[in-house]
Design a protein around this motif. Structure first.
Motif, mmCIF file in Angstrom:
data_model
loop_
_atom_site.group_PDB
_atom_site.id
_atom_site.type_symbol
_atom_site.label_atom_id
_atom_site.label_comp_id
_atom_site.label_asym_id
_atom_site.label_seq_id
_atom_site.Cartn_x
_atom_site.Cartn_y
_atom_site.Cartn_z
ATOM 1 N N ARG A 152 0.959 -1.479 -0.239
ATOM 2 C CA ARG A 152 -0.307 -0.298 -0.199
ATOM 3 C C ARG A 152 1.088 1.276 0.055
ATOM 4 N NH1 ARG A 152 -5.827 -0.432 -0.483
ATOM 5 N NH2 ARG A 152 -6.290 -1.771 0.353
ATOM 6 N N SER A 153 1.392 2.684 -1.626
ATOM 7 C CA SER A 153 1.462 3.350 -1.100
ATOM 8 C C SER A 153 1.195 3.840 -1.700
ATOM 9 C CB SER A 153 2.701 3.330 -2.068
ATOM 10 O OG SER A 153 1.720 2.911 -3.870
ATOM 11 N N GLU A 154 -0.181 3.831 -1.569
ATOM 12 C CA GLU A 154 -1.470 4.672 -1.996
ATOM 13 C C GLU A 154 -2.928 4.561 -0.331
ATOM 14 O OE1 GLU A 154 -2.028 7.408 -3.966
ATOM 15 O OE2 GLU A 154 -0.631 7.123 -5.418
ATOM 16 N N THR A 155 -3.358 5.324 -0.203
ATOM 17 C CA THR A 155 -3.905 4.716 0.944
ATOM 18 C C THR A 155 -5.575 6.001 0.569
ATOM 19 O OG1 THR A 155 -3.569 6.786 2.039
ATOM 20 C CG2 THR A 155 -2.393 4.838 2.762
ATOM 21 N N PRO A 156 -6.000 5.710 -0.600
ATOM 22 C CA PRO A 156 -7.556 5.750 -0.929
ATOM 23 C C PRO A 156 -9.128 5.918 0.255
ATOM 24 C CG PRO A 156 -7.737 3.556 -1.262
ATOM 25 C CD PRO A 156 -6.097 4.380 -0.935
ATOM 26 N N LYS A 157 -9.604 6.636 -0.074
ATOM 27 C CA LYS A 157 -10.659 6.737 1.570
ATOM 28 C C LYS A 157 -11.025 5.944 1.732
ATOM 29 C CE LYS A 157 -14.404 9.485 3.054
ATOM 30 N NZ LYS A 157 -15.688 10.151 2.754
ATOM 31 N N PRO A 159 -11.333 1.460 1.067
ATOM 32 C CA PRO A 159 -9.589 0.243 0.788
ATOM 33 C C PRO A 159 -10.027 -0.486 0.123
ATOM 34 C CG PRO A 159 -11.592 0.440 3.046
ATOM 35 C CD PRO A 159 -11.583 1.580 2.559
ATOM 36 N N LEU A 160 -11.293 -0.669 -0.443
ATOM 37 C CA LEU A 160 -11.624 -1.901 -1.802
ATOM 38 C C LEU A 160 -11.052 -1.775 -2.901
ATOM 39 C CD1 LEU A 160 -15.212 -2.275 -0.850
ATOM 40 C CD2 LEU A 160 -13.328 -3.717 0.081
ATOM 41 N N LYS A 161 -9.975 -0.400 -2.538
ATOM 42 C CA LYS A 161 -9.534 0.488 -4.091
ATOM 43 C C LYS A 161 -8.565 0.458 -3.534
ATOM 44 C CE LYS A 161 -13.623 2.870 -6.528
ATOM 45 N NZ LYS A 161 -14.126 4.072 -6.894
ATOM 46 N N VAL A 162 -7.630 0.293 -4.865
ATOM 47 C CA VAL A 162 -5.805 0.864 -4.454
ATOM 48 C C VAL A 162 -5.465 2.445 -4.687
ATOM 49 C CG1 VAL A 162 -5.116 -1.911 -5.434
ATOM 50 C CG2 VAL A 162 -5.329 -0.384 -6.898
ATOM 51 N N ILE A 163 -6.417 3.012 -5.608
ATOM 52 C CA ILE A 163 -6.477 4.644 -5.970
ATOM 53 C C ILE A 163 -8.151 4.671 -6.185
ATOM 54 C CG2 ILE A 163 -3.985 3.966 -7.218
ATOM 55 C CD1 ILE A 163 -5.126 4.369 -10.117
ATOM 56 N N ALA A 164 -7.848 6.082 -5.575
ATOM 57 C CA ALA A 164 -8.804 6.550 -5.997
ATOM 58 C C ALA A 164 -9.712 6.294 -7.304
ATOM 59 C CB ALA A 164 -9.168 7.638 -5.340
ATOM 60 N N GLN A 165 -8.903 6.479 -8.077
ATOM 61 C CA GLN A 165 -9.771 6.602 -9.413
ATOM 62 C C GLN A 165 -9.893 5.121 -9.820
ATOM 63 O OE1 GLN A 165 -6.861 7.767 -9.072
ATOM 64 N NE2 GLN A 165 -7.478 9.997 -8.812
ATOM 65 N N GLN A 166 -9.478 4.479 -9.470
ATOM 66 C CA GLN A 166 -9.846 2.485 -9.588
ATOM 67 C C GLN A 166 -11.485 2.260 -9.974
ATOM 68 O OE1 GLN A 166 -8.528 -0.188 -7.017
ATOM 69 N NE2 GLN A 166 -8.628 -1.762 -8.330
ATOM 70 N N GLY A 167 -11.558 0.737 -11.537
ATOM 71 C CA GLY A 167 -12.709 1.659 -11.860
ATOM 72 C C GLY A 167 -13.392 0.853 -11.064
ATOM 73 N N ALA A 168 -14.708 0.768 -10.518
ATOM 74 C CA ALA A 168 -15.943 -0.524 -9.522
ATOM 75 C C ALA A 168 -15.687 -1.797 -10.274
ATOM 76 C CB ALA A 168 -17.353 0.383 -9.976
ATOM 77 N N THR A 169 -15.688 -2.433 -11.962
ATOM 78 C CA THR A 169 -15.448 -3.679 -12.049
ATOM 79 C C THR A 169 -14.368 -4.153 -11.743
ATOM 80 O OG1 THR A 169 -17.287 -2.851 -13.964
ATOM 81 C CG2 THR A 169 -15.154 -5.037 -14.106
ATOM 82 N N SER A 170 -13.454 -3.226 -11.856
ATOM 83 C CA SER A 170 -11.816 -3.792 -11.348
ATOM 84 C C SER A 170 -11.401 -4.381 -10.104
ATOM 85 C CB SER A 170 -10.625 -2.636 -12.080
ATOM 86 O OG SER A 170 -9.039 -3.323 -11.103
ATOM 87 N N SER A 171 -12.039 -2.927 -8.617
ATOM 88 C CA SER A 171 -11.826 -2.894 -7.555
ATOM 89 C C SER A 171 -12.958 -4.434 -7.164
ATOM 90 C CB SER A 171 -12.532 -1.812 -7.435
ATOM 91 O OG SER A 171 -12.728 -1.823 -5.460
#
Length: 572
Positions: A152-157, A159-171
């Motif tokens: 975890r080098s990024e800490t999005p709000k 936690p089900l995502k790795v970055i805030a911009q990650q798509g819902a399907t990918s997550s």
């Protein structure tokens, strides 16, 4: 795990089993200009990620220009593998392996080197039990995305995502994989939903008239009926058309006949009026003769006595008048008969001329010059083209409707399948949710839950925690989720036995919860046999934790704020 480089200024970092901490600390005699930030903690994570098939971070470009190579040694396939990747030319890596790992890796090597895509396949197999085929699916599971849940080098709000911009399907796909669910369900249902959304957008654009070639079926069918009639009309015109050698002479002939008809009709009008006058005159003659009073009766009524000579003269006058009247009647009857004959003859002639003119006009209407035929054929061709276009649009409209129904049926079927699979996984998912909830309760004394449901996009994951929304609570929700995945990974083998957190995970967290989180991580990896790695500034470590032996033993590297170049050993 060990991180090293081909430069002497870089001091290797040896990670040991259990709890590991890399600390940026304040040196004795440091000044206000010295800082525990920018000490290379995040750079270390960048280098680890790079060797694990990641992209080169732009900030590392100066090291690439200087010919740096980084080596990461880790346990894979029951042995030890040392992977070396150059920062300047990273499409291939050099691998050294021992034990059973050598037997697994050897088929992928060419002169000791492995292509980057093959390295990803090996990482997926070794760390996540991810089959290579899964990575080849477009929009499927990516080992790099999975590693972003581990490092975890990024800490999005969220936690089900790795970055805030990650798509819902990918997550959803990657979390489903980490939880041991069929990630293909998410991919397939997402594809169906995307298709339905596209059809919905097309239908909306069609209703608004934004897409000229797509219109409602009923409107297209109505227009097709009109165009079909137009095609039939032109087909009949072309089929009955005759090419005339001299169409202008027919026009002149039609004009001449029309002039004759006009003259005859004028003459007929005069004759009819003359006949009316003659008939009226004949009636007047007959009525005046019948109503005439004898002159003798007039004189007798007056008491006058007429002489015999005068009476003879009256008789002669009467006889002359009668003869005159009879002759006039004969003349009028003769004129009437003559007019009747002329009118009848003229009527026959008018009928003949009308027929002749109609024939000529029909010939002109059905025929003409070759240019006219070509013009009609162009009109027919244009109408047939519009008809074909309408047929295609109607077919498209019907196919769109049929496709929508197919997708809705497929969506319903796949949702039912996903719901049944989810029901069979409830015991496992309830256990995972309980572990997550216990961790949050221990840190904050607050309720939390990880839930899984099925919607049109596949598996829907949701994390709820009391007090969520504040930075500190959100960071600890992520912390507890990651620890839960690490703990569950020892069972599902869909997670490696290590977890790495950047110092940003602890930003904004209350010192008591920060202390509890560090203790929690140490206790869990000690029991499970996993490995936890974190980077943190010394001023963010609670004093009571700094004094505990387990934490002191876990410090594998202390970077002072006065060290040149920090962890890397050089400024860049």
């Amino acid at each position: 795990m060990r991180l090293s480089a081909n430069r002497d200024e870089f001091q290797p970092v040896d990670f040991k089993p259990g709890f590991n901490a890399i600390i940026a600390d304040r040196a004795q005699g440091s000044t206000d200009q010295d800082s525990r930030n920018a000490r290379g903690k995040s750079t270390m994570l960048m280098l680890i990620n790079y060797v694990l098939a990641g992209n080169l971070h732009p900030s590392l470009r100066p090291l690439a220009d200087d010919g740096w190579e980084v080596t990461l040694t880790l346990e894979m396939f029951g042995g030890t593998v040392a992977a070396t990747r150059g920062l300047a030319a990273g499409r291939k890596l050099t691998l050294l392996a021992d034990g059973t790992a050598r037997d697994v890796i050897s088929p992928y090597l060419t002169e000791g080197k492995i292509a980057l895509h093959d390295w990803k396949d090996l990482l997926g197999l070794a760390l996540f039990r991810l089959e290579p085929d899964a990575q080849e699916v477009a929009g499927g599971i990516s080992v790099r995305t999975l590693l972003s849940y581990v490092i975890r080098s990024e800490t999005p709000k969220d936690p089900l995502k790795v970055i805030a911009q990650q798509g819902a399907t990918s997550s959803r796909q990657h979390v489903a994989f980490l939880l041991g669910l069929d990630w293909q369900v998410v991919r397939e249902l997402a594809a169906v939903k995307k298709g339905l959304d596209q059809i919905k957008a097309i239908a909306a654009a069609t209703q608004e008239g934004l897409v000229a070639t797509l219109r409602p079926e009923e409107e297209l069918v109505m227009e097709r009926a009109a165009v079909s009639n137009e095609v039939e009309h032109w087909q009949q015109r072309v089929a009955g058309f005759r090419v005339l050698e001299d169409p202008n002479s027919l026009v002149a002939r039609a004009d001449e006949i029309t002039a004759q008809i006009s003259r005859l009709r004028d003459q007929a009008l005069v004759d009819r009026r003359m006949r009316e006058l003659y008939v009226g005159s004949l009636v007047d003659t007959e009525s005046s003769a019948a109503s005439a009073l004898p002159i003798e009766a007039i004189f007798d009524a007056a008491g006058a006595v007429l002489a015999d000579g005068f009476k003879r003269q009256i008789g002669d006058v009467r006889a002359f008048h009668a003869t005159l009247i009879a002759n006039r009647r004969l003349f009028i009857r003769t004129e009437i008969d003559t007019l009747d004959r002329r009118i009848a003859e003229r009527s026959v002639e008018l009928t003949r001329l009308d027929s002749q003119r109609d024939s000529t006009l029909r010939t002109l209407d059905a025929g003409g010059a070759l240019d006219e035929l070509n013009a009609m054929r162009e009109e027919l061709s244009e109408a047939q083209g519009r008809l074909a276009a309408l047929d295609l649009q109607i077919e498209q409209a019907r196919e769109l409707l049929a496709r929508r129904e197919e997708l809705k049926l497929e969506q319903s079927t796949r949702r039912n399948d996903a719901t049944r699979e989810l029901a069979g996984s409830r015991t496992k998912l309830d256990r995972i949710s309980a572990r997550f909830s216990n961790k949050m309760s221990r840190l904050y004394g607050k309720d939390a839950a990880l839930t899984v449901s099925v919607d049109d996009g596949g598996y829907r994951f949701s994390i709820r925690a009391t007090g969520a929304g504040s930075t500190g609570v959100d960071r600890m929700v992520l912390f507890c989720f990651d620890l839960t995945m690490l703990e569950e990974g020892t069972v599902t083998e869909h997670h490696p036995d290590f977890l790495v957190h950047d110092s940003s995970v602890f930003d904004g967290v209350d010192p008591r919860q920060r202390a509890g989180a560090l203790r929690f991580a140490q206790e869990m990896v000690e029991v499970s046999g996993g490995q936890y790695i974190c980077t943190i500034n010394s001023n963010d470590i609670p004093d009571e934790v700094l004094q505990e032996d387990w934490f002191k033993d876990g410090i594998i590297r202390t970077i002072l704020d006065t060290e040149t170049g920090g962890l890397v050993g050089r400024d860049f």
